[in-house]
Design a protein around this motif. Structure first.
Motif, PDB file in Angstrom:
ATOM      1  N   ALA A 108       0.841  -1.255   0.003  1.00  7.74           N
ATOM      2  CA  ALA A 108      -0.107   0.046  -0.102  1.00  7.74           C
ATOM      3  C   ALA A 108       0.818   1.202  -0.047  1.00  7.74           C
ATOM      4  O   ALA A 108       0.362   2.112  -0.882  1.00  7.74           O
ATOM      5  CB  ALA A 108      -0.879  -0.046   1.223  1.00  7.74           C
ATOM      6  N   PHE A 109       1.967   1.237   0.746  1.00  5.48           N
ATOM      7  CA  PHE A 109       2.783   2.458   0.774  1.00  5.48           C
ATOM      8  C   PHE A 109       3.493   2.692  -0.517  1.00  5.48           C
ATOM      9  O   PHE A 109       3.868   3.686  -0.871  1.00  5.48           O
ATOM     10  CB  PHE A 109       3.892   2.298   1.903  1.00  5.48           C
ATOM     11  CG  PHE A 109       4.871   3.305   2.160  1.00  5.48           C
ATOM     12  CD1 PHE A 109       4.572   4.482   2.775  1.00  5.48           C
ATOM     13  CD2 PHE A 109       6.073   3.030   1.548  1.00  5.48           C
ATOM     14  CE1 PHE A 109       5.388   5.466   3.006  1.00  5.48           C
ATOM     15  CE2 PHE A 109       6.953   4.128   1.710  1.00  5.48           C
ATOM     16  CZ  PHE A 109       6.792   5.385   2.321  1.00  5.48           C
ATOM     17  N   ASP A 114      -6.043  -0.302  -3.682  1.00  2.00           N
ATOM     18  CA  ASP A 114      -7.613  -0.169  -4.173  1.00  2.00           C
ATOM     19  C   ASP A 114      -8.189   0.395  -2.879  1.00  2.00           C
ATOM     20  O   ASP A 114      -8.430  -0.518  -1.959  1.00  2.00           O
ATOM     21  CB  ASP A 114      -8.271  -1.071  -5.025  1.00  2.00           C
ATOM     22  CG  ASP A 114      -7.331  -1.632  -6.132  1.00  2.00           C
ATOM     23  OD1 ASP A 114      -7.074  -0.513  -7.101  1.00  2.00           O
ATOM     24  OD2 ASP A 114      -7.182  -2.942  -6.514  1.00  2.00           O
ATOM     25  N   PRO A 115      -9.252   1.500  -3.024  1.00  2.00           N
ATOM     26  CA  PRO A 115     -10.004   1.775  -2.080  1.00  2.00           C
ATOM     27  C   PRO A 115     -11.381   0.566  -1.644  1.00  2.00           C
ATOM     28  O   PRO A 115     -11.894   0.023  -2.651  1.00  2.00           O
ATOM     29  CB  PRO A 115     -10.760   3.026  -2.536  1.00  2.00           C
ATOM     30  CG  PRO A 115     -10.442   3.031  -3.833  1.00  2.00           C
ATOM     31  CD  PRO A 115      -9.288   2.331  -4.335  1.00  2.00           C
ATOM     32  N   LYS A 183      -4.315  -1.004 -10.043  1.00  2.00           N
ATOM     33  CA  LYS A 183      -3.300   0.228 -10.712  1.00  2.00           C
ATOM     34  C   LYS A 183      -2.381   0.616  -9.897  1.00  2.00           C
ATOM     35  O   LYS A 183      -2.831   1.180  -8.617  1.00  2.00           O
ATOM     36  CB  LYS A 183      -4.421   1.029 -11.296  1.00  2.00           C
ATOM     37  CG  LYS A 183      -3.970   2.598 -11.852  1.00  2.00           C
ATOM     38  CD  LYS A 183      -5.148   3.326 -12.198  1.00  2.00           C
ATOM     39  CE  LYS A 183      -4.415   4.677 -12.808  1.00  2.00           C
ATOM     40  NZ  LYS A 183      -5.106   5.534 -13.410  1.00  2.00           N
ATOM     41  N   LYS A 184      -1.134   0.689 -10.077  1.00  2.00           N
ATOM     42  CA  LYS A 184      -0.036   1.001  -9.361  1.00  2.00           C
ATOM     43  C   LYS A 184      -0.012   2.526  -9.300  1.00  2.00           C
ATOM     44  O   LYS A 184      -0.132   3.342 -10.345  1.00  2.00           O
ATOM     45  CB  LYS A 184       1.133   0.675  -9.606  1.00  2.00           C
ATOM     46  CG  LYS A 184       1.487  -0.904  -9.587  1.00  2.00           C
ATOM     47  CD  LYS A 184       2.834  -1.358  -9.940  1.00  2.00           C
ATOM     48  CE  LYS A 184       2.829  -3.148  -9.660  1.00  2.00           C
ATOM     49  NZ  LYS A 184       4.234  -3.533  -9.936  1.00  2.00           N
TER      50      LYS A 184
END
Length: 300
Positions: A108-109, A114-115, A183-184
Motif C-alpha cells: 500500500a505504501f 484499491d479503496p 493500478k499502481k
C-alpha cells in the motif's frame, strides 16, 4: 541532489528485521517507519515483539504504539499515515527506512491500494464471532461456496485475509475481487526493496525461542489484561487467540504455547510467499555486516 529514497526491509517474523533496520537507519542518520499491523497498538507489546525501549531510543520510530486496539486500522489507513510521515521526513533527509512483515501494508505504501467499501461494525463483528466460534474451516467453506472467484486466488490459510473478504461480501453482496484494479500509484520517491531470510530450520528455532521468551516475559498476563478488548480485530492474531483459548479452558498452557509456535511458523511461511512474489526484492541474511551491502544499493 540524491533522489528521495525509501529502503524497505521486509521478511518473516523473528528473522531479525528490527536490529537490521536500526543499523541501517543509523548508517543513514535517518528514521524508521514501521510496517507492522500489530506493533502499532499501544496495548500490545510482548506478543507482537515490539522493539524495546532501548531500541526505540536508538532511532526515531513511527507507527509504533501509535494507536489503540479500539481503532479499526487497515492497509488504506496505514498508506495515508505513512505517506504523511514520509513527506515530513523527506523535508529534512533523503533516505527513510520502512521495516515490517505486513506485506499488504508495504504494498500500500509503495504502490497504493484499491479503496475498499465501508463495512458496518455489526457485519464485521458477525464475521469475527463466526470465526471465533466455528474456526478457520468455517471461514474457508463460506468463501469457497459464496465467492469461488476470490477463493481461487486467496491465501487460504490466512484468517485475516479471509475474514476481510467475507466482510466485504456480506456488506456489499459483491466479491472483494470486484474492488481490485491493481493500478499502481506513482510515488514522489524511489523505493528499494530488500528482504531478510534464514534457512528454514534456523528461522524456526528463532521463532520457538521468541515464543518461549514472550511467555517468560509475561505474555499470558498481557493477554489477560486485554480480555475486554478480545472482540476487536487487532486481537484476532497469533499469540493472542491461542491464549484466549487457554484462559477459556479450551487449551492447557503447554498446548497454547505449542499452537502459537505452529501458527507462527505458518505465518512466517505466508509472509515469505507474499514477498517472494515480488521480483523487485533483493534478499540478504540478517547479519549486520550486510547493512553496507544494502546501503550500497542506493548508489545504483
Amino acid at each position: 541532489m540524491q533522489e528521495p529514497t525509501v529502503i524497505v526491509v521486509a521478511g518473516p517474523t523473528a528473522v531479525g528485521k528490527t536490529a537490521f533496520a536500526i543499523a541501517l537507519a543509523k548508517y543513514f542518520k535517518t528514521e524508521i517507519i514501521s510496517a507492522d499491523s500489530r506493533q502499532c497498538y499501544r496495548e500490545m507489546k510482548i506478543g507482537v515483539a515490539r522493539p524495546s525501549e532501548n531500541e526505540l531510543a536508538e532511532v526515531p520510530h513511527h507507527f509504533i504504539a501509535s494507536h489503540s486496539v479500539t481503532e479499526d486500522l487497515n492497509a488504506g489507513s496505514f498508506e495515508r499515515y505513512a505517506l504523511d510521515i514520509a513527506a515530513k521526513l523527506f523535508e529534512k533527509q533523503q533516505v527513510i527506512v520502512l521495516v515490517g512483515g505486513t506485506g499488504l501494508y508495504i504494498q500500500a505504501f509503495c504502490e497504493g491500494i484499491d479503496p475498499m467499501p465501508e463495512v458496518p461494525e455489526a457485519v464485521r463483528q458477525d464475521v469475527i464471532e463466526g470465526y471465533q466460534t466455528k474456526g478457520l474451516i468455517w471461514l474457508q467453506k463460506e468463501l469457497q461456496h459464496k465467492d469461488p472467484v476470490f477463493w481461487e486466488v486467496a491465501e487460504q490459510q490466512n484468517p485475516q485475509r479471509l475474514m476481510r473478504a467475507l466482510e466485504v461480501l456480506n456488506a456489499t453482496g459483491r466479491s472483494i475481487m470486484e474492488f481490485r484494479t491493481k493500478k499502481k500509484q506513482q510515488r514522489p520517491f524511489r523505493v528499494i526493496r530488500t528482504g531478510l531470510d534464514l534457512p528454514k530450520e534456523q528461522l524456526h528455532e528463532r521463532i520457538h525461542q521468541r515464543v518461549d521468551q514472550m511467555m517468560a516475559d509475561g505474555q499470558l498476563e498481557e493477554v489477560r489484561s486485554l480480555l475486554s478488548y478480545r472482540e476487536h480485530n487487532a486481537l484476532q492474531t497469533v499469540g493472542y487467540r491461542e491464549l484466549f483459548d487457554c484462559i477459556d479452558g479450551k487449551l492447557t498452557p503447554e498446548q497454547a504455547v505449542e499452537k502459537i509456535k505452529t501458527n507462527t511458523r505458518h505465518y512466517a511461511k505466508r509472509q515469505l510467499t507474499w514477498f517472494r512474489k515480488d521480483t523487485a526484492f533483493e534478499w540478504f541474511l540478517p547479519e549486520l555486516t550486510n547493512v553496507h551491502k544494502v546501503a550500497a544499493l542506493i548508489e545504483r
